[in-house]
Design a protein around this motif. Structure first.
Motif, PDB file in Angstrom:
ATOM      1  N   LEU A 176     -34.366  -0.926  35.523  1.00 50.66           N
ATOM      2  CA  LEU A 176     -33.102  -0.370  36.009  1.00 50.66           C
ATOM      3  C   LEU A 176     -32.242   0.134  34.857  1.00 50.66           C
ATOM      4  CD1 LEU A 176     -32.169  -3.000  38.763  1.00 50.66           C
ATOM      5  CD2 LEU A 176     -32.954  -0.652  39.113  1.00 50.66           C
ATOM      6  N   GLY A 177     -32.241  -0.615  33.740  1.00 49.18           N
ATOM      7  CA  GLY A 177     -31.460  -0.193  32.590  1.00 49.18           C
ATOM      8  C   GLY A 177     -31.926   1.131  32.028  1.00 49.18           C
ATOM      9  N   SER A 178     -33.247   1.306  31.896  1.00 50.99           N
ATOM     10  CA  SER A 178     -33.781   2.566  31.373  1.00 50.99           C
ATOM     11  C   SER A 178     -33.524   3.728  32.321  1.00 50.99           C
ATOM     12  CB  SER A 178     -35.290   2.418  31.119  1.00 50.99           C
ATOM     13  OG  SER A 178     -35.536   1.433  30.141  1.00 50.99           O
ATOM     14  N   GLU A 179     -33.724   3.491  33.621  1.00 53.05           N
ATOM     15  CA  GLU A 179     -33.528   4.559  34.603  1.00 53.05           C
ATOM     16  C   GLU A 179     -32.075   5.008  34.664  1.00 53.05           C
ATOM     17  OE1 GLU A 179     -34.019   7.355  37.561  1.00 53.05           O
ATOM     18  OE2 GLU A 179     -35.520   6.356  36.302  1.00 53.05           O
ATOM     19  N   LEU A 180     -31.164   4.040  34.792  1.00 51.42           N
ATOM     20  CA  LEU A 180     -29.758   4.394  34.922  1.00 51.42           C
ATOM     21  C   LEU A 180     -29.201   4.981  33.633  1.00 51.42           C
ATOM     22  CD1 LEU A 180     -28.400   1.380  37.029  1.00 51.42           C
ATOM     23  CD2 LEU A 180     -28.998   3.688  37.801  1.00 51.42           C
ATOM     24  N   SER A 181     -29.674   4.483  32.487  1.00 49.30           N
ATOM     25  CA  SER A 181     -29.171   5.029  31.224  1.00 49.30           C
ATOM     26  C   SER A 181     -29.625   6.475  31.034  1.00 49.30           C
ATOM     27  CB  SER A 181     -29.638   4.166  30.050  1.00 49.30           C
ATOM     28  OG  SER A 181     -31.053   4.155  29.950  1.00 49.30           O
ATOM     29  N   GLY A 182     -30.885   6.781  31.424  1.00 48.88           N
ATOM     30  CA  GLY A 182     -31.351   8.165  31.333  1.00 48.88           C
ATOM     31  C   GLY A 182     -30.525   9.098  32.201  1.00 48.88           C
ATOM     32  N   ARG A 183     -30.258   8.679  33.437  1.00 45.13           N
ATOM     33  CA  ARG A 183     -29.432   9.494  34.331  1.00 45.13           C
ATOM     34  C   ARG A 183     -27.993   9.585  33.830  1.00 45.13           C
ATOM     35  NH1 ARG A 183     -32.923  12.395  37.370  1.00 45.13           N
ATOM     36  NH2 ARG A 183     -34.635  11.049  38.058  1.00 45.13           N
ATOM     37  N   PHE A 184     -27.492   8.469  33.309  1.00 42.52           N
ATOM     38  CA  PHE A 184     -26.131   8.432  32.803  1.00 42.52           C
ATOM     39  C   PHE A 184     -25.962   9.370  31.605  1.00 42.52           C
ATOM     40  CE2 PHE A 184     -22.685   6.070  30.450  1.00 42.52           C
ATOM     41  CZ  PHE A 184     -21.678   6.331  31.358  1.00 42.52           C
ATOM     42  N   LEU A 185     -26.925   9.362  30.696  1.00 43.51           N
ATOM     43  CA  LEU A 185     -26.873  10.261  29.549  1.00 43.51           C
ATOM     44  C   LEU A 185     -26.927  11.724  29.984  1.00 43.51           C
ATOM     45  CD1 LEU A 185     -29.224   8.458  26.978  1.00 43.51           C
ATOM     46  CD2 LEU A 185     -26.747   8.731  26.807  1.00 43.51           C
ATOM     47  N   HIS A 186     -27.817  12.019  30.916  1.00 49.60           N
ATOM     48  CA  HIS A 186     -27.937  13.391  31.410  1.00 49.60           C
ATOM     49  C   HIS A 186     -26.633  13.858  32.045  1.00 49.60           C
ATOM     50  CE1 HIS A 186     -30.008  16.963  32.915  1.00 49.60           C
ATOM     51  NE2 HIS A 186     -29.456  16.739  34.099  1.00 49.60           N
TER      52      HIS A 186
ATOM     53  N   GLU B  88     -23.457  14.490  22.388  1.00 52.44           N
ATOM     54  CA  GLU B  88     -24.621  13.613  22.521  1.00 52.44           C
ATOM     55  C   GLU B  88     -24.317  12.221  21.982  1.00 52.44           C
ATOM     56  OE1 GLU B  88     -29.359  13.482  21.170  1.00 52.44           O
ATOM     57  OE2 GLU B  88     -27.999  15.020  20.387  1.00 52.44           O
ATOM     58  N   ILE B  89     -23.655  12.151  20.843  1.00 46.30           N
ATOM     59  CA  ILE B  89     -23.363  10.856  20.226  1.00 46.30           C
ATOM     60  C   ILE B  89     -22.352  10.076  21.061  1.00 46.30           C
ATOM     61  CG2 ILE B  89     -22.371   9.740  18.185  1.00 46.30           C
ATOM     62  CD1 ILE B  89     -23.557  11.959  16.494  1.00 46.30           C
ATOM     63  N   ASP B  90     -21.367  10.757  21.624  1.00 44.96           N
ATOM     64  CA  ASP B  90     -20.387  10.068  22.476  1.00 44.96           C
ATOM     65  C   ASP B  90     -21.054   9.435  23.698  1.00 44.96           C
ATOM     66  OD1 ASP B  90     -18.290  10.737  20.809  1.00 44.96           O
ATOM     67  OD2 ASP B  90     -17.779  12.565  21.910  1.00 44.96           O
ATOM     68  N   SER B  91     -22.041  10.103  24.257  1.00 48.52           N
ATOM     69  CA  SER B  91     -22.736   9.536  25.422  1.00 48.52           C
ATOM     70  C   SER B  91     -23.511   8.285  25.039  1.00 48.52           C
ATOM     71  CB  SER B  91     -23.678  10.586  26.030  1.00 48.52           C
ATOM     72  OG  SER B  91     -24.714  10.940  25.122  1.00 48.52           O
ATOM     73  N   TYR B  92     -24.069   8.251  23.818  1.00 46.14           N
ATOM     74  CA  TYR B  92     -24.763   7.051  23.364  1.00 46.14           C
ATOM     75  C   TYR B  92     -23.780   5.895  23.177  1.00 46.14           C
ATOM     76  CZ  TYR B  92     -28.677  10.213  22.393  1.00 46.14           C
ATOM     77  OH  TYR B  92     -29.697  11.130  22.498  1.00 46.14           O
ATOM     78  N   HIS B  93     -22.599   6.203  22.628  1.00 49.10           N
ATOM     79  CA  HIS B  93     -21.583   5.159  22.468  1.00 49.10           C
ATOM     80  C   HIS B  93     -21.218   4.538  23.814  1.00 49.10           C
ATOM     81  CE1 HIS B  93     -20.832   5.351  18.233  1.00 49.10           C
ATOM     82  NE2 HIS B  93     -20.450   6.621  18.233  1.00 49.10           N
ATOM     83  N   ALA B  94     -21.149   5.361  24.846  1.00 50.41           N
ATOM     84  CA  ALA B  94     -20.776   4.853  26.172  1.00 50.41           C
ATOM     85  C   ALA B  94     -21.775   3.819  26.676  1.00 50.41           C
ATOM     86  CB  ALA B  94     -20.663   6.016  27.161  1.00 50.41           C
ATOM     87  N   LEU B  95     -23.054   4.011  26.365  1.00 50.29           N
ATOM     88  CA  LEU B  95     -24.069   3.057  26.810  1.00 50.29           C
ATOM     89  C   LEU B  95     -23.881   1.691  26.163  1.00 50.29           C
ATOM     90  CD1 LEU B  95     -27.448   5.023  27.029  1.00 50.29           C
ATOM     91  CD2 LEU B  95     -25.993   4.207  28.884  1.00 50.29           C
TER      92      LEU B  95
ATOM     93  N   SER C 153     -33.473  12.539  30.764  1.00 55.11           N
ATOM     94  CA  SER C 153     -33.671  11.985  32.105  1.00 55.11           C
ATOM     95  C   SER C 153     -35.158  11.787  32.393  1.00 55.11           C
ATOM     96  CB  SER C 153     -33.045  12.906  33.160  1.00 55.11           C
ATOM     97  OG  SER C 153     -33.619  14.202  33.112  1.00 55.11           O
ATOM     98  N   THR C 154     -35.998  12.729  31.955  1.00 56.20           N
ATOM     99  CA  THR C 154     -37.450  12.576  32.136  1.00 56.20           C
ATOM    100  C   THR C 154     -37.970  11.390  31.334  1.00 56.20           C
ATOM    101  OG1 THR C 154     -37.719  14.958  32.483  1.00 56.20           O
ATOM    102  CG2 THR C 154     -39.682  13.707  31.863  1.00 56.20           C
TER     103      THR C 154
END
Length: 548
Positions: A170-180, A190-197, A321-322
């Protein structure tokens, strides 16, 4: 009508070990849930950690160095905390680990300096492999081993592993969608989205802390209960006096401060004292197992999921996301397959389950770099991840079966330390290979080491005798016998506790057992062991019968 519906549900409830968790009690649910939330956070790390550093402009060599030094911090922290957990309290150690997890998440969510992030990873709790390194797992497994019996342990540990993998999925799936989603917005880099995770990571650490606070005293070591189980009645007084003297001497030795001013010498002496408190028979078994686990962990350290994702990202350039979908589905397959580890271990034995499921996963790692297309590479990753974790619960159950109860926390802590130490060198080696455009060699070497571990494990331990340190109730099935109706099993346990002089041979991992046809007699209870094919019916602690 309802009976037709309930019959398969009852079968699933007992066969897949849910009944074992219910029998173990509330603490088992809390421990399993805490690890699931923690692995949800680790699943986000496994997807982005190496990619995050690459986006910051960090070289491949520095990424490998970061992972190696992070594992070194896990070794020091995890070893210290697990060796003192039984003394200062297991729940206190888990509480402290949760605080460090929260701290690490906040630092990674705020800072971008490589050295500050490295310090936070070494001192705190960051999973660079997607696995559960640090102080949590060995202490939790020791708790579950204490709370369960050998008839329920494999099932409970299997759910402990499978639900954790579901959390990672669930963590990998939601993080991929969240980043996208975030990266598609104009005001998010891109870096700001990583910080959010990493803020999500910190929140999961807080949830883990809350669940730890709900655990009860039953999770702590209960030394007094273990001290009287093996004392013969005619020598009880002498043994008690000798045991008291030995315990006093050990306590005085443990509390005596080291005179050496060199902290390295003091640390080594302290570790040696703790290792010496593990009995010689246990050490003789664990030395061989530790060597094999070191080989396996070296391989895992060379190709953790974070570097595996980084390899696929560099080779095929898929969308995040893929990549998240592939990683998530691989974790999901691992979660599904891990639920079968308990039933399979009862059928074919612990070691057979470990070897026969881990070998195909090792072969998938060996061939991972050769396919020229993403979909072929993804299939190999799914095979690797889908079968990779089926050996975890049987391995923990195997260690608990060959180790004395009072030694489990220390042994599992040292086991985690050995695995982490061995894994330390892996990321640096892979980083050097990646920097020189030889990334693929890491997978070939890792697959070869994993196969060597599988074959060595089978050769050394397939006929190992189990449960020598636990009193097995007469008539309990071995590794694969049929399960009893719960009330019959509990009543048989109470009868066996009332009369402990019957002769029982020891299980081997192949699942077979031989039980003496003679049972002791007392004026209150007469307990006989059934022959094969007979069924026990006992409804009173003073009356039992055996029906053919």
């Amino acid at each position: 009508m309802f009976e037709r519906i309930l019959r398969p549900l009852r079968w699933f409830y007992h066969e897949f070990g849910i009944a074992a968790i219910h029998e173990t009690g509330r603490n088992a649910y809390l421990i399993i849930l805490a690890r699931t939330c923690r692995m949800f956070a680790y699943g986000t790390n496994a997807l982005i950690l190496a990619i995050f550093f690459s986006a910051l402009g960090v070289s491949d060599h520095q990424i490998g160095l970061f992972m190696t030094l992070t594992l070194l911090g896990d070794v020091i922290l995890g070893t210290f905390l697990t060796l003192v957990a039984d003394r200062i309290g297991r729940r206190k150690v888990l509480f402290g680990g949760s605080l460090l997890m929260i701290l690490s998440g906040i630092v990674f969510a705020v800072f971008e300096n490589f050295w500050i992030l490295l310090l936070a990873a070494i001192v705190g709790v960051i999973s660079i492999t997607g696995g559960d390194f640090g102080p949590f797992r060995s202490i939790e497994e020791s708790m579950l081993s204490q709370l369960t019996t050998h008839s329920t342990r494999a099932d409970v540990l299997a759910w402990y592993v499978s639900t954790a993998l579901l959390g990672s999925s669930l963590g990998s799936e939601l993080s991929g969608r969240f980043l996208h989603f975030l990266q598609s917005k104009d005001d998010w880099s891109e870096i700001d989205s990583y910080h959010a995770l990493f803020w999500i990571y910190a929140v999961m650490g807080a949830v883990n802390l809350g669940l730890v606070l709900l655990l009860t005293d039953a999770c702590e070591l209960q030394p007094a209960k273990e001290a009287y189980t093996q004392l013969p009645q005619d020598e009880g007084a002498n043994n008690i006096n000798a045991s008291t003297e030995n315990t006093t001497q050990l306590s005085e030795a443990a509390l005596t401060p080291q005179k050496s001013r060199n902290w390295i010498v003091r640390a080594f002496g302290w570790l040696t004292d703790r290792l010496a408190q593990i009995s010689a028979p246990t050490r003789s078994i664990m030395y061989k197992l530790w060597f094999l686990l070191a080989v396996d962990s070296l391989a895992d350290g060379m190709v953790p999921y974070s570097l595996t994702n980084y390899y696929m990202d560099k080779k095929f350039h898929p969308s995040k996301s893929t990549l998240g979908d592939i990683t998530s589905f691989s974790y999901f397959l691992g979660a599904v397959s891990a639920t079968f580890a308990g039933p399979l271990a009862r059928k074919i034995g612990l070691i057979n389950t470990m070897v026969f499921t881990h070998t195909p996963s090792s072969a998938a790692v060996l061939f991972f770099p050769f396919p020229p297309y993403l979909w072929m590479t993804a299939i190999l990753l799914l095979i690797r991840a889908g079968l990779n974790n089926m050996d975890q619960a049987p391995r923990s159950a195997f260690i608990a079966a060959v180790v004395k109860p009072e030694e489990r926390t220390a042994v599992m802590g040292i086991t985690a330390t050995v695995r982490t130490l061995a894994a330390m060198a892996g990321p640096s080696v892979t980083g050097i290979l990646a920097a020189s455009e030889r990334f693929w060699i890491a997978f070939v070497a890792a697959g070869s080491c994993r196969l060597a571990y599988d074959f060595g494990l089978y050769a050394m331990f397939v006929n190992m005798k189990l449960y020598e340190h636990e009193g097995r109730p007469a008539g309990l099935a071995g590794g694969h016998g049929a399960r009893r109706v719960p009330d019959e099993e509990m009543e048989l346990q109470s009868l066996a506790d009332a009369d402990t002089d019957h002769d029982i041979d020891i299980d081997t991992d192949s699942g077979s057992e031989e039980i003496s046809p003679e049972a002791s007699r007392s004026k209150f209870v007469s307990l006989r062991v059934p022959e094969d094919g007979q069924r026990i019916r006992s409804r009173s602690p003073r009356r039992s019968s055996i029906e053919s």
